[in-house]
Design an enzyme around this catalytic site. Structure first.
Site, PDB file in Angstrom:
ATOM      1  N   GLU A 115       6.656  -3.228 -21.959  1.00 33.36           N
ATOM      2  CA  GLU A 115       7.159  -2.084 -21.235  1.00 33.36           C
ATOM      3  C   GLU A 115       6.201  -2.479 -19.934  1.00 33.36           C
ATOM      4  O   GLU A 115       5.205  -2.956 -19.874  1.00 33.36           O
ATOM      5  CB  GLU A 115       6.262  -1.161 -21.926  1.00 33.36           C
ATOM      6  N   LYS A 117       3.792  -1.702 -16.942  1.00 31.05           N
ATOM      7  CA  LYS A 117       2.803  -0.979 -16.551  1.00 31.05           C
ATOM      8  C   LYS A 117       2.800  -0.320 -15.543  1.00 31.05           C
ATOM      9  O   LYS A 117       2.593  -0.845 -14.201  1.00 31.05           O
ATOM     10  CB  LYS A 117       1.521  -2.229 -16.595  1.00 31.05           C
ATOM     11  N   ASP A 119       1.326   2.348 -12.721  1.00 31.22           N
ATOM     12  CA  ASP A 119       0.083   2.340 -11.960  1.00 31.22           C
ATOM     13  C   ASP A 119      -0.244   3.862 -11.826  1.00 31.22           C
ATOM     14  O   ASP A 119       0.184   4.692 -10.840  1.00 31.22           O
ATOM     15  CB  ASP A 119       0.131   1.715 -10.400  1.00 31.22           C
ATOM     16  N   TYR A 226       5.097   7.369 -23.875  1.00 25.56           N
ATOM     17  CA  TYR A 226       5.144   6.056 -24.246  1.00 25.56           C
ATOM     18  C   TYR A 226       4.596   5.867 -25.724  1.00 25.56           C
ATOM     19  O   TYR A 226       4.630   4.938 -26.553  1.00 25.56           O
ATOM     20  CB  TYR A 226       4.700   4.872 -23.468  1.00 25.56           C
ATOM     21  N   LYS A 314      -1.321  -8.664 -16.045  1.00 25.69           N
ATOM     22  CA  LYS A 314      -1.634  -8.239 -14.851  1.00 25.69           C
ATOM     23  C   LYS A 314      -0.924  -9.214 -13.695  1.00 25.69           C
ATOM     24  O   LYS A 314      -1.209 -10.421 -13.851  1.00 25.69           O
ATOM     25  CB  LYS A 314      -2.939  -8.215 -14.350  1.00 25.69           C
ATOM     26  N   CYS A 408      -1.228   9.749  26.168  1.00 22.20           N
ATOM     27  CA  CYS A 408      -0.510   9.572  25.093  1.00 22.20           C
ATOM     28  C   CYS A 408       0.753   8.519  25.733  1.00 22.20           C
ATOM     29  O   CYS A 408       1.242   8.658  26.750  1.00 22.20           O
ATOM     30  CB  CYS A 408       0.382  11.135  25.133  1.00 22.20           C
ATOM     31  N   CYS A 411       4.395  10.911  26.405  1.00 22.27           N
ATOM     32  CA  CYS A 411       4.611  11.793  27.586  1.00 22.27           C
ATOM     33  C   CYS A 411       3.627  11.630  28.591  1.00 22.27           C
ATOM     34  O   CYS A 411       3.635  12.226  29.556  1.00 22.27           O
ATOM     35  CB  CYS A 411       4.477  13.255  26.609  1.00 22.27           C
ATOM     36  N   CYS A 426      -2.393  14.163  20.921  1.00 27.17           N
ATOM     37  CA  CYS A 426      -1.435  14.592  22.012  1.00 27.17           C
ATOM     38  C   CYS A 426      -1.289  15.968  22.138  1.00 27.17           C
ATOM     39  O   CYS A 426      -0.743  16.508  21.069  1.00 27.17           O
ATOM     40  CB  CYS A 426      -0.073  13.697  22.181  1.00 27.17           C
ATOM     41  N   CYS A 431       6.051  17.285  23.908  1.00 25.86           N
ATOM     42  CA  CYS A 431       6.169  15.465  23.962  1.00 25.86           C
ATOM     43  C   CYS A 431       7.126  15.209  23.163  1.00 25.86           C
ATOM     44  O   CYS A 431       7.519  15.715  21.978  1.00 25.86           O
ATOM     45  CB  CYS A 431       4.728  15.287  23.297  1.00 25.86           C
TER      46      CYS A 431
END
Length: 674
Positions: A115, A117, A119, A226, A314, A408, A411, A426, A431
């Site tokens: 299966e 794995k 995270d 599972y 892994k 910025c 703008c 900004c 903007c």
């Protein structure tokens, strides 16, 4: 109309089964059989029934997935059978040693179930007579934390099993977050100047352990199951068989498992998914290999921390070295300036990467990264490319330091950095970059859900000055859209229809679409439920908002500040003039002995949740109120009452304890004829 309690109870049960069935099709099978509108109609029907007959509300009702009271701390849960961790292997040789050891201990060859794995974070789920009653984290393996209310918010987790199952059932699984939702969460946190999650696992763990379930609900957690504890009680003797059995009961499983007869088949599975895993919606960092024969587990035994019948292979962490060509600065919806590394193209986790986030100026200083450096890049959660370190040994002296610009880049406005924040912003609400991102958010799936209004179209509309705000979308004509690149008459007509259809979205969608800082989709639902109209919400003060479970002082202050801004109020008025729905539809008013009374709750009730108590007073004709004033009929105090008690004493408002309140409820129900 249903007036009989028994008839209402029967109809509510039918609706709950129907809604859970469609939750299964949508969230587990990813194959809906009805439209969103049809689903919403079923859900609203159940909400209305439970509003009119609070006595029929059950803990496993779909309406009770969200909205629990924040916990002060998590209760400890002792696992009957420890939730052990897994040992890891990283090479073909190490995996072969594991297989050989299993064969040697058992003195025979066996099959293995493989299966992917995920995270995420491991949890235990307990069902009694087919109904979900308890959920806990792994903790230290022997003692975990009770996160039942938070787990209820996961829509793919069944609150009741599809097939009735008497007695106690414990299953185990992994709570996770998709790559898309992880990226979206981190983008929001970056915009708000909050620390970013390192990966989906950390995001899932942090979300599941929120003291307030309303926060968890906004994080879009998912779950795969599972394992069955005591599988022999259900005639299960194979892990491959367990996964099929779980699916038949309505549990979400990965569905990518494979039964491998020998080491060659096992290694082929690992090789097959090495690259293919990157195409999945969720992050995976390896493959779990389990002895398929469950009866062999006792003979194989465990070490102090891990079982000998399973191992995790892994995949190596993927990082690539490349050159940083330049640093660009992007401007987000709230004006946050984010530095982005432009890289020499490099292949990483299945895709070619040319851009990577540097997050903020503090991160650039921490890494001491400079334009021209050779850097190592990885994908956080397999989706967000980021620079993780610099190859200082490759420096030539030609590399150039970087600083956030004073103006910025879009703008030209002078940027600011607020006290306590890491992001520069900004301040110019006009903007173009902020307008584009705001409209993108406004049109997104959880907001006004304007299908077909994508990023490229929004950019053209803003750049050509055809729109400058939300309301301008509703003033567009078919001929306006035809002038855009790659927009024919049929596409233009389809988009105009999608824009017009969005006018009738629920109030909660509109509140979320406005982009009020810290207000996610679930908070928007809470606000819509409480205030019923945009006008009422605009008039709320910090006290009104802070009294609502799930609304903290930071959110309350942000909402009040938003509605004090004249430009925001003008935007809302423009939207109203365009025909956008600004209030929830009025449901049939309840008549009862408490008709017109205002009742306030403070503190924690023992016999019911705050939501359940408020539904009961609505049923009796009263109006739950979040603030104390002289026209309140009485204030109900539970354990640890807040400032409302002092306010009631100051104003001379009647105060009743919980025991007295339930006596008054019984008397009122008698008068109503129940």
């Amino acid at each position: 109309m249903l007036v009989d309690l028994g008839e209402a109870k029967k109809r509510a049960e039918e609706l709950r089964k129907e809604i859970e069935k469609h939750n299964y099709y949508y969230y587990v099978l990813d194959s809906p059989v009805i439209t969103d509108e049809e689903y919403d109609a079923l859900y609203r029907g159940l909400v209305e029934l439970e509003r009119r007959f609070p006595e029929i509300i059950t803990p496993d009702s779909p309406t009770q997935r969200v909205g629990g009271k924040p916990k002060e701390e998590f209760r400890k849960v002792v696992h009957e059978i420890p939730m052990l961790s897994m040992d890891n292997v990283f090479t073909q040789e190490e995996l072969q040693s594991f297989v050989s050891r299993v064969y040697r201990i058992l003195e025979r060859e066996v099959d293995f179930t493989t299966e992917l794995k995920v995270d995420g974070i491991a949890v235990s789920l307990v069902y009694e007579d087919g109904r979900f009653v308890l959920g806990a984290t792994r903790g230290d393996g022997r003692v975990g934390e009770d996160v039942t209310e938070n787990l209820r918010t996961i829509k793919s987790l069944p609150l009741r099993l599809m097939e009735p199952l008497p007695g106690r059932l414990e299953v185990r699984g992994e709570v996770y977050m998709t790559k898309e939702d992880f990226a979206s969460l981190n983008r929001s946190r970056e915009e708000d100047g909050e620390p970013l999650f390192a990966n989906p696992r950390n995001a899932a763990a942090g979300s599941l352990r929120q003291l307030d379930p309303n926060v968890t609900a906004q994080r879009r957690l998912r779950i795969f199951v599972y394992q069955v504890v005591h599988p022999e009680e259900y005639g299960l003797f194979s892990q491959f068989q367990v996964l099929s059995w779980l699916r038949n009961k309505g549990f979400p499983t990965q569905g990518n498992e494979r039964l491998c007869k020998n080491f060659e088949e096992l290694w082929n599975y690992i090789e097959e998914w090495k690259e293919k895993r990157h195409s999945l919606a969720y992050a995976t960092d390896g493959v779990v290999v389990k002895v398929d024969d469950l009866t062999a587990y006792e003979q194989l035994g465990t070490t102090a921390k891990a079982p000998r019948w399973q191992i995790a292979f892994k995949y190596p962490a993927e990082e690539q070295r490349t050159r940083l060509l330049r640093i660009e600065v992007s401007v987000g919806r709230t004006g946050a300036l984010t530095p982005v590394a432009i890289l020499e193209p490099v292949r990483l986790a299945g895709t070619v990467v040319q851009r990577a986030s540097l997050h903020n100026e503090d991160e650039i200083k921490r890494l001491d990264v400079r334009v021209g450096d050779y850097v190592y890049v990885r994908k956080a959660g397999e989706i967000i490319p980021e620079v993780v370190r610099v190859d200082y040994s490759a420096r030539t002296g030609q590399e150039r330091p970087f600083a956030i610009p004073e103006n910025c880049p879009v703008c030209g406005a002078t940027v600011v950095r607020l006290v306590g924040e890491v992001a520069y912003r900004c301040p110019n609400k006009s903007c173009p970059a902020q307008i584009k991102e705001s409209i993108k958010h406004f049109a997104s799936r959880d907001a006004m859900d304007i299908k077909g209004l994508g990023e490229k179209i929004i950019e053209q509309l803003v750049d050509k000055k055809m729109i400058g705000g939300f309301a301008d979308l509703y003033k567009l004509k078919k001929e306006d859209l035809i002038s855009l690149d790659r927009m024919g008459p049929k596409s233009a007509e389809k988009l105009i229809n999608a824009i017009n259809s969005s006018k009738n979205r629920p109030l909660s969608r509109l509140i979320y679409a406005l982009g009020i800082r810290y207000v996610g989709s679930r908070t928007a639902e809470i606000l819509a439920e409480r205030f019923k109209s945009m006008d009422n919400l605009a008039k709320a003060d910090i006290q009104d908002l802070s009294d609502i479970p799930g609304i903290g002082p930071q959110i309350a202050s942000s909402i009040v500040a938003f509605f004090r801004d004249e430009k925001n109020l003008a935007t809302i008025k423009d939207l109203a003039r365009c025909g956008i729905k600004m209030a929830e539809e009025e449901s049939e008013r309840q008549e009862g002995p408490w008709e017109g009374w205002k009742i306030v709750f403070t503190g924690e009730l023992e016999k019911a949740t705050r939501n359940e108590a408020e539904n009961i007073v609505k049923y009796l004709g009263a109006i739950p109120s979040s603030s104390v004033s002289r026209n309140v009929a009485f204030v109900v105090i539970g354990r640890n009452p807040g400032s409302k008690l002092a306010k009631a004493q100051e104003l001379g408002v009647k105060i009743v304890d919980e025991q007295t309140f339930w006596k008054l409820v019984d008397e009122a129900k008698s008068k109503k004829g129940n």
